[in-house]
Design an enzyme around this catalytic site. Structure first.
Site, PDB file in Angstrom:
ATOM      1  N   ALA B 390       0.824  -1.205   0.000  1.00 40.28           N
ATOM      2  CA  ALA B 390       0.000   0.000   0.000  1.00 40.28           C
ATOM      3  C   ALA B 390       0.858   1.255   0.000  1.00 40.28           C
ATOM      4  O   ALA B 390       1.894   1.317   0.658  1.00 40.28           O
ATOM      5  CB  ALA B 390      -0.906   0.011   1.232  1.00 40.28           C
ATOM      6  N   CYS B 391       0.433   2.246  -0.797  1.00 42.31           N
ATOM      7  CA  CYS B 391       1.050   3.565  -0.713  1.00 42.31           C
ATOM      8  C   CYS B 391      -0.027   4.611  -0.964  1.00 42.31           C
ATOM      9  O   CYS B 391      -1.209   4.297  -0.947  1.00 42.31           O
ATOM     10  CB  CYS B 391       2.234   3.709  -1.670  1.00 42.31           C
ATOM     11  SG  CYS B 391       1.818   3.725  -3.416  1.00 42.31           S
ATOM     12  N   ASP B 392       0.377   5.825  -1.226  1.00 46.15           N
ATOM     13  CA  ASP B 392      -0.605   6.913  -1.340  1.00 46.15           C
ATOM     14  C   ASP B 392      -1.630   6.650  -2.425  1.00 46.15           C
ATOM     15  O   ASP B 392      -2.820   6.648  -2.193  1.00 46.15           O
ATOM     16  CB  ASP B 392       0.105   8.243  -1.594  1.00 46.15           C
ATOM     17  CG  ASP B 392      -0.881   9.377  -1.811  1.00 46.15           C
ATOM     18  OD1 ASP B 392      -1.733   9.555  -0.937  1.00 46.15           O
ATOM     19  OD2 ASP B 392      -0.800  10.043  -2.843  1.00 46.15           O
TER      20      ASP B 392
END
Lengths: 139, 480
Positions: B390-392
């Site tokens: 997961a990231c932005d």
């Protein structure tokens, strides 16, 4: 890899924001992004931290497509003297990209992943000093 | 000491900006609706005009309260900020912008303190219940509090301003009025002052003399024009970019409200507004200018339409002088405040990155110890079948990370579901989340109770090797 908008080289860039602006320049010139996309990439690091440094020395500035991505494109900037990113991380290779077409984008991501998983190719990329040497690795 | 105070003031200014800027679009939309559809607008439309009052009374203050709360304490802060703001709005006749900008962040701060207090003491499985009820109960109390305690204070302050205005009018020294007008205006009390005090006085005056200066005391579009021009030239970021559009809505459309957010994000510009308005009034007095009726809305066109014959020069001079003075003063403030604001931002970044680092170290240790527990409890490891990076945005870094990890697993002959998502969109059935250490807080908030592994880079982090080993071991064990 398709859609390579530009590969550039610099001796020294003192500010990481400047480095992001410079790596994005070819994308801007080729019409892949709007000016706002560059600000969004910088803002992204300010807000979310340096997670775009996906391996030591290698940053991948990008932003959400809705912040002004117009087409699929990728650009490379190599800096001789390391650029300091937040969190005291040194970066010498920047690969910026914009993606609006998901399939093309995934293909690019997948190919770039292959490069970065291969130690030999990574070494080549980090030591490359001409456009053709970089292309040899990532094209 | 002095330095500290300055830094605090700057931080406060930055906070106001951050509260206002994300909502500029809503102010502009409202400005368009108002300029176009009210009775005296360009395309009067009774139905659309009904939007004007509810949006300025409810939506805009609530947006400010939400953003203010969110800045202090994330999504939970935003939600409680809205509740507390509702307590201000309901039952008051004046727009509650000031109230929203106080209660939004304040209520979020209270909730934050509470959350910090109980952090780590919630029994597993009860997070959702406790989080919702703590917000519910604290939100309820704060909403009632803001209705019964804070709202009357703001309303009282409003009455106080009104009577102070009345007092100055009685002394007859009109150029002093902007000292009260301008702060009141940017808190959206312009209609209260104009229609409550100046216009009735103006009508009496105009009956006797055919024109009146009272109509122009708070409605002069000049100072706002000067301010927006200053932002257009010397501002920065989105304030600079939106200012030219705001000029059209303000100066030609007569919707002064559109410039209020610019003042709110840089309160020092009030001095420029006061200076501009004062010199406007003095100029009007010098020329003996006046309008025949109250300009509503206060656009340059309304001004010209209501100018009695032969007074054109006086009216125009007052507007232009006001604009020029406001432009000069505000430009000065924007220019001098620019440099320190930037260094302040820089300083904040540095502090943030320092904090991040420490946090990263702590987390790393946490991850290590967690790992040990897993080994002792091999059953738990076999449960991993869906790994989320997961990231932005879930498009770049996490995509690379997921891609690389999937390929590594494939090399080991293991097929697991490895996907990338934006932090807020991680599916519920994910068994483990991998995210960058700087995004850990956000991930925890969005996915409470999920096992989360933090890394310093998405491609080659030792914690990824550990995860790979863990999966390798468990799948080997599973085959036996």
């Amino acid at each position: 890899m398709s859609n390579i908008c530009g590969i550039r080289f610099q001796d020294k860039i003192s500010d990481w924001k400047d480095a992001i602006r410079q790596v994005a320049q070819p994308l801007l010139e080729k019409g892949c992004i709007q000016e706002s996309y560059i600000d969004a990439m910088i803002q992204n690091v300010i807000e979310n931290g340096n997670y775009i440094i996906i391996m030591p020395g290698f940053a991948m500035p990008h932003a959400r497509p809705e912040f002004g991505a117009l087409g699929n494109g990728m650009s490379v900037l190599k800096v001789k003297e390391p650029v300091m990113f937040p969190g005291d991380q040194e970066v010498t290779v920047l690969v910026s990209f914009s993606g609006v077409n998901p399939e093309e984008h995934l293909e690019m991501i997948s190919k770039l992943t292959d490069v970065l998983m291969d130690d030999e190719l990574v070494d080549k990329l980090f030591s490359a000093s001409t456009e053709s040497e970089v292309l040899e690795v990532i094209a | 000491m002095k330095k500290k105070l300055r830094a605090r003031l700057q931080a406060f200014g930055g906070f106001l900006t951050a509260m206002v800027i994300p909502n500029m679009g809503a102010f502009i939309a409202w400005g368009f609706i108002t300029a176009l559809f009210i009775d005296t607008g360009w395309l009067p439309n009774k139905n659309f005009a009904e939007l004007v009052a509810p949006i300025s009374k409810f939506i805009l203050p609530i947006l400010l309260g939400y953003t203010g709360g969110k800045l202090v304490h994330g999504d939970r802060g935003g939600v409680i900020g809205v509740m507390a703001t509702a307590g201000m709005i309901v039952g008051s006749d004046i727009p509650m912008f000031l109230g929203a900008m106080i209660m939004g962040p304040f209520s979020a701060w209270v909730l934050k303190k509470f959350d910090q207090l109980i952090d780590g003491r919630i029994p597993t499985g009860f997070e959702m219940v406790i989080n919702n009820f703590s917000l519910g109960i604290i939100g309820c109390i704060l909403t009632l509090l803001s209705y019964s305690l804070v709202r009357p204070v703001v309303v009282g302050a409003n009455d106080l301003i009104s009577s102070a205005v009345q007092m100055i009018v009685n002394t007859g020294y009109l150029p002093l009025l902007p000292i009260l007008n301008e702060p009141a205006k940017v808190l959206f009390l312009n209609n209260v002052i104009d229609q409550g005090i100046y216009y009735p006085l103006g009508m009496q005056d105009a009956l006797e003399h055919g024109k009146s200066l009272f109509f122009m005391l708070a409605s002069n579009p000049g100072p706002g024009l000067g301010l927006l021009l200053a932002f257009t030239i010397f501002g920065k970021g989105s304030a600079k970019e939106t200012a030219p559009g705001a000029i059209i809505i303000h100066f030609f459309g007569g919707i002064h409200e559109i410039y209020f957010p610019y003042v709110l994000m840089k309160p020092i510009t009030l001095l420029g507004m006061i200076g501009g308005a004062m010199s406007g009034i003095i100029t009007f007095q010098f020329f003996g200018a006046g309008l025949v009726a109250g300009p509503s809305p206060g656009s340059i066109f309304a001004y010209l339409a209501l100018t009695p014959k032969g007074k054109f020069i006086g009216v125009m001079a007052g507007v232009l002088v006001a604009a020029a003075v406001s432009f000069v003063i505000n430009s000065f403030f924007l220019k001098v405040s620019k440099a320190p604001a930037e260094s302040d931002e820089f300083q904040k970044q540095q502090e943030a990155s320092k904090a991040m680092k420490q946090e990263g170290k702590d987390l790393l240790q946490g991850a290590m110890t967690e790992k040990k527990n897993d080994k002792a409890e091999a059953v738990k490891a076999t449960e991993i079948s869906f790994i989320v990076f997961a990231c932005d945005a879930g498009l770049g870094s996490s995509a690379m990370g997921a891609n690389a990890f999937r390929k590594r697993l494939e090399k080991e002959g293991i097929t697991k579901e490895v996907k990338n998502f934006a932090i807020e969109k991680v599916p519920q059935n994910a068994d483990v989340i991998v995210t960058h250490e700087s995004l850990y807080d956000r991930s925890l908030k969005a996915n409470p109770g999920k096992r989360t592994i933090t890394i310093q880079n998405f491609m080659r982090d030792p914690n990824l090797d550990m995860l790979l080993n863990e999966i390798k071991e468990s799948s080997a064990g599973g085959e036996k």
